[in-house]
Design an enzyme around this catalytic site. Structure first.
Site, PDB file in Angstrom:
ATOM      1  N   LYS A   1       5.159 -27.204   9.065  1.00  0.00           N
ATOM      2  CA  LYS A   1       3.873 -27.299   8.350  1.00  0.00           C
ATOM      3  C   LYS A   1       3.341 -25.867   8.270  1.00  0.00           C
ATOM      4  CE  LYS A   1      -0.149 -27.214   8.507  1.00  0.00           C
ATOM      5  NZ  LYS A   1      -0.960 -26.202   7.761  1.00  0.00           N
TER       6      LYS A   1
ATOM      7  N   CYS B   1      -0.993 -10.348  15.433  1.00  0.00           N
ATOM      8  CA  CYS B   1      -1.449 -10.805  16.749  1.00  0.00           C
ATOM      9  C   CYS B   1      -1.139  -9.777  17.835  1.00  0.00           C
ATOM     10  CB  CYS B   1      -0.852 -12.164  17.078  1.00  0.00           C
ATOM     11  SG  CYS B   1       0.874 -12.284  16.661  1.00  0.00           S
TER      12      CYS B   1
ATOM     13  N   GLU C   1       2.124 -19.564  20.535  1.00  0.00           N
ATOM     14  CA  GLU C   1       2.082 -18.119  20.272  1.00  0.00           C
ATOM     15  C   GLU C   1       0.680 -17.849  19.739  1.00  0.00           C
ATOM     16  OE1 GLU C   1       3.941 -15.441  21.326  1.00  0.00           O
ATOM     17  OE2 GLU C   1       5.547 -16.802  20.714  1.00  0.00           O
TER      18      GLU C   1
HETATM   19  P1  NAD Z   1      -5.344 -21.521  12.778  1.00  0.00           P
HETATM   20  O1  NAD Z   1      -4.984 -21.570  14.181  1.00  0.00           O
HETATM   21  O2  NAD Z   1      -6.489 -22.359  12.306  1.00  0.00           O
HETATM   22  O3  NAD Z   1      -4.091 -21.910  11.846  1.00  0.00           O
HETATM   23  C1  NAD Z   1      -2.730 -21.774  12.216  1.00  0.00           C
HETATM   24  C2  NAD Z   1      -1.961 -23.006  11.774  1.00  0.00           C
HETATM   25  O4  NAD Z   1      -2.460 -24.148  12.460  1.00  0.00           O
HETATM   26  C3  NAD Z   1      -2.077 -23.317  10.286  1.00  0.00           C
HETATM   27  O5  NAD Z   1      -0.856 -23.844   9.808  1.00  0.00           O
HETATM   28  C4  NAD Z   1      -3.123 -24.411  10.276  1.00  0.00           C
HETATM   29  O6  NAD Z   1      -3.032 -25.251   9.146  1.00  0.00           O
HETATM   30  C5  NAD Z   1      -2.819 -25.162  11.536  1.00  0.00           C
HETATM   31  N1  NAD Z   1      -3.921 -25.949  12.094  1.00  0.00           N
HETATM   32  C6  NAD Z   1      -5.257 -25.708  11.999  1.00  0.00           C
HETATM   33  N2  NAD Z   1      -5.950 -26.665  12.618  1.00  0.00           N
HETATM   34  C7  NAD Z   1      -5.059 -27.538  13.133  1.00  0.00           C
HETATM   35  C8  NAD Z   1      -5.162 -28.729  13.904  1.00  0.00           C
HETATM   36  N3  NAD Z   1      -6.339 -29.231  14.263  1.00  0.00           N
HETATM   37  N4  NAD Z   1      -4.034 -29.363  14.268  1.00  0.00           N
HETATM   38  C9  NAD Z   1      -2.829 -28.864  13.912  1.00  0.00           C
HETATM   39  N5  NAD Z   1      -2.661 -27.760  13.190  1.00  0.00           N
HETATM   40  C10 NAD Z   1      -3.760 -27.084  12.807  1.00  0.00           C
HETATM   41  O7  NAD Z   1      -5.598 -20.029  12.395  1.00  0.00           O
HETATM   42  P2  NAD Z   1      -6.440 -19.473  11.149  1.00  0.00           P
HETATM   43  O8  NAD Z   1      -7.710 -20.214  10.918  1.00  0.00           O
HETATM   44  O9  NAD Z   1      -5.525 -19.385  10.023  1.00  0.00           O
HETATM   45  O10 NAD Z   1      -6.825 -18.063  11.710  1.00  0.00           O
HETATM   46  C11 NAD Z   1      -7.919 -17.970  12.611  1.00  0.00           C
HETATM   47  C12 NAD Z   1      -7.664 -16.953  13.679  1.00  0.00           C
HETATM   48  O11 NAD Z   1      -6.459 -17.253  14.384  1.00  0.00           O
HETATM   49  C13 NAD Z   1      -7.412 -15.560  13.173  1.00  0.00           C
HETATM   50  O12 NAD Z   1      -8.585 -14.904  12.870  1.00  0.00           O
HETATM   51  C14 NAD Z   1      -6.668 -14.964  14.324  1.00  0.00           C
HETATM   52  O13 NAD Z   1      -7.547 -14.542  15.315  1.00  0.00           O
HETATM   53  C15 NAD Z   1      -5.851 -16.084  14.834  1.00  0.00           C
HETATM   54  N6  NAD Z   1      -4.462 -16.029  14.324  1.00  0.00           N
HETATM   55  C16 NAD Z   1      -3.495 -15.652  15.172  1.00  0.00           C
HETATM   56  C17 NAD Z   1      -2.200 -15.586  14.728  1.00  0.00           C
HETATM   57  C18 NAD Z   1      -1.088 -15.188  15.602  1.00  0.00           C
HETATM   58  O14 NAD Z   1      -0.028 -14.813  15.114  1.00  0.00           O
HETATM   59  N7  NAD Z   1      -1.211 -15.269  16.906  1.00  0.00           N
HETATM   60  C19 NAD Z   1      -1.900 -15.905  13.408  1.00  0.00           C
HETATM   61  C20 NAD Z   1      -2.915 -16.301  12.565  1.00  0.00           C
HETATM   62  C21 NAD Z   1      -4.191 -16.371  13.051  1.00  0.00           C
END
Ligand code: NAD
Length: 462
Positions: A170, A279, A245
């Site tokens: 996903k 990250c 991660e």
């Molecule tokens: P997020 O954690 O919301 O999204 C990451 C993934 O999780 C996406 O595929 C999203 O659709 C999914 N997701 C979101 N809510 C979910 C739920 N309730 N259940 C299952 N899956 C779910 O991250 P974001 O909103 O895209 O970014 C927000 C913050 O996260 C960024 O500002 C950053 O600080 C952090 N981030 C970290 C990484 C990393 O590589 N560690 C990557 C992206 C974002």
């Protein structure tokens, strides 16, 4: 504008169960470039069932055959690298050169590394009077973010396939187009139907359905700590394996004997790359008080050169979030020496490359992950002080140490609570385990360590 249809399930693009769509926006100019279907619980269920049905045959495939499929996948990714780079630039906003070298290039290296590991890994070993079998965990649910959209998918898919697992991915809502391209690449590489499945959709709907699905054996998640915590709780409650991660706030420690100019310039480049959406970015630069002002000047000059060459951030929410942090930094007493919160362009999600001086360890900009082009420069008194500051956040994903003498840098790195440390600007190694100490996550990706995440062991006694 292209309206894409279908989910890649059981080896074909089949219509989505619902009628909802997700708009894909180019962050550079806010144009809607495509739509993809928003998957539902039914789509996730169909994909998991396909993965489950494909598992016995794929798990029983000789490792050499899995290696051959992964090598074919690497070749397809290599052949399609230009299309991949253009797609990532369109949906993520990264400059084309970065998309070519990193977003398209790294997945080729990672897929290749798992082709080799699948062929050479000891899936059986002898321990005393036992034979230990390393068997696939089963069906994997992979939930990925947008910041390195193809890399994150490949860093889960390639080891899962090498191990003999099947999976459902996903991808992030902001970057589904390169994920679709990847599904086509999997198909072209001759990976059997049902082994890899793709469901685009919203996190709280499709992502959650995947994490909660009783037939998913392992959930591998990359993204925010907030969502990671929820997924960890769901998986643990259902006694599933989980790999997380998460975020970081990595320290770039410049010891007094270091080549200051090089350490600062590489440090600034590390933060600004991918518009700070990394990250593992070294977002805290730690400098001895005697060289502090010199370092701040160098950092400001380096950041000033970037202008808008770094590209926008991914979406409006992220832009507002980053600007909010820049305002908070000023409000808490940090001094802006480059950039600032104002918008450099009218259209698109642009943020200025920003450097904060006079940052103290307890400030919000020194503690929280900003995920934008923002560097905080902190002062330390001595090595113990530097270590306290470096280790003084909830995160521990990466870091850097610079010193005149490599052994001095290594001695400091040994004391850091973090999963990776680059010594005097050490190069990225696609075989080195990548993952977090503390709240940066659970588990490791890449190389042989990444492969073991997808294996479980069985011991036979003789
Ligand atoms: P997020 O954690 O919301 O999204 C990451 C993934 O999780 C996406 O595929 C999203 O659709 C999914 N997701 C979101 N809510 C979910 C739920 N309730 N259940 C299952 N899956 C779910 O991250 P974001 O909103 O895209 O970014 C927000 C913050 O996260 C960024 O500002 C950053 O600080 C952090 N981030 C970290 C990484 C990393 O590589 N560690 C990557 C992206 C974002």
């Amino acid at each position: 504008m292209k309206a894409h249809d279908g989910m890649y399930i059981d080896g074909t693009w089949r219509p989505a169960a619902g009628s909802g769509v997700i708009e894909v926006v180019n962050p550079a100019d806010e144009e809607v470039i495509a739509t993809v279907p928003a998957g539902t619980v039914e789509d996730v269920d169909a994909a998991v069932r396909a993965a489950r049905a494909a598992l016995p045959a794929w798990a029983a495939t000789p490792p050499a055959e899995r290696a051959a499929r992964l090598a074919a996948l690497r070749d397809v990714l290599l052949a399609r690298r230009e299309e991949i780079a253009e797609t990532v630039t369109a949906e993520l906003g990264s400059p084309l050169k970065l998309s070519q070298t990193v977003h398209a290039g790294v997945p080729v290296a990672v897929a290749g590394s798992y082709a080799e590991l699948a062929a050479t890994y000891a899936f059986e070993e002898r321990v005393g009077n036992s034979t230990v079998l390393h068997e696939p965990v089963g069906v994997v649910g992979a939930i990925t973010p947008w910041n390195y959209p193809l890399h994150q998918i490949v860093a889960k898919t390639a080891p899962a396939l090498a191990a003999g697992c099947t999976l459902v991915v996903k991808p992030a809502e902001d970057t589904p187009l390169v994920a679709r391209l990847f599904a086509d690449a999997v198909h072209e590489a001759g990976i059997p139907a049902g082994v890899f499945n793709l469901v685009t959709g919203l996190g709280p709907v499709a992502g959650q359905a995947l994490a909660e699905h009783p037939d998913v054996d392992l959930v591998s998640f990359t993204g925010s700590t907030a969502v990671g915590r929820r997924i960890g709780a769901i998986a643990t409650g259902m006694v599933k394996r989980v790999a997380l991660e998460l975020g970081g706030k990595s320290a770039n420690v410049i010891l007094p004997s270091a080549d200051l100019s090089r350490a600062v310039n590489v440090g600034v480049a590390n933060v600004m790359s991918n518009s700070g959406q990394t990250c593992s970015a070294w977002t805290r630069m730690l400098v001895h008080r005697d060289r502090y002002e010199e370092a701040v000047e160098l950092a400001a000059a380096a950041a000033g050169k970037y202008g808008d060459r770094i590209g926008p951030v991914v979406n409006a929410r992220q832009r507002d979030r980053v600007r909010g942090y820049i305002e908070k930094g000023t409000a808490e007493g940090a001094r802006i020496v480059a950039g600032g919160p104002d918008a450099p362009r009218e259209k698109g999600y642009w943020v200025r490359p920003t450097v904060f001086a006079d940052v103290t360890p307890e400030m919000t900009v020194a503690q929280e992950e900003i995920f934008g082009p923002v560097l905080s420069v902190l002062r330390y008194d001595d090595e113990d002080d530097a270590l306290r500051i470096a280790n003084g956040t909830v995160y521990g994903l990466a870091g850097a140490v610079w010193a005149g003498d490599e052994a001095e840098a290594v001695a400091f790195a040994r004391r850091m609570d973090t999963g990776q440390v680059d010594i005097n600007g050490g190069r990225f190694n696609p075989l080195a385990p990548f993952g977090g100490y503390k709240q940066s996550g659970v588990g490791r990706e890449l190389g042989a360590h990444g492969l073991t995440e997808y294996l479980q062991t069985k011991s036979l006694q003789f």
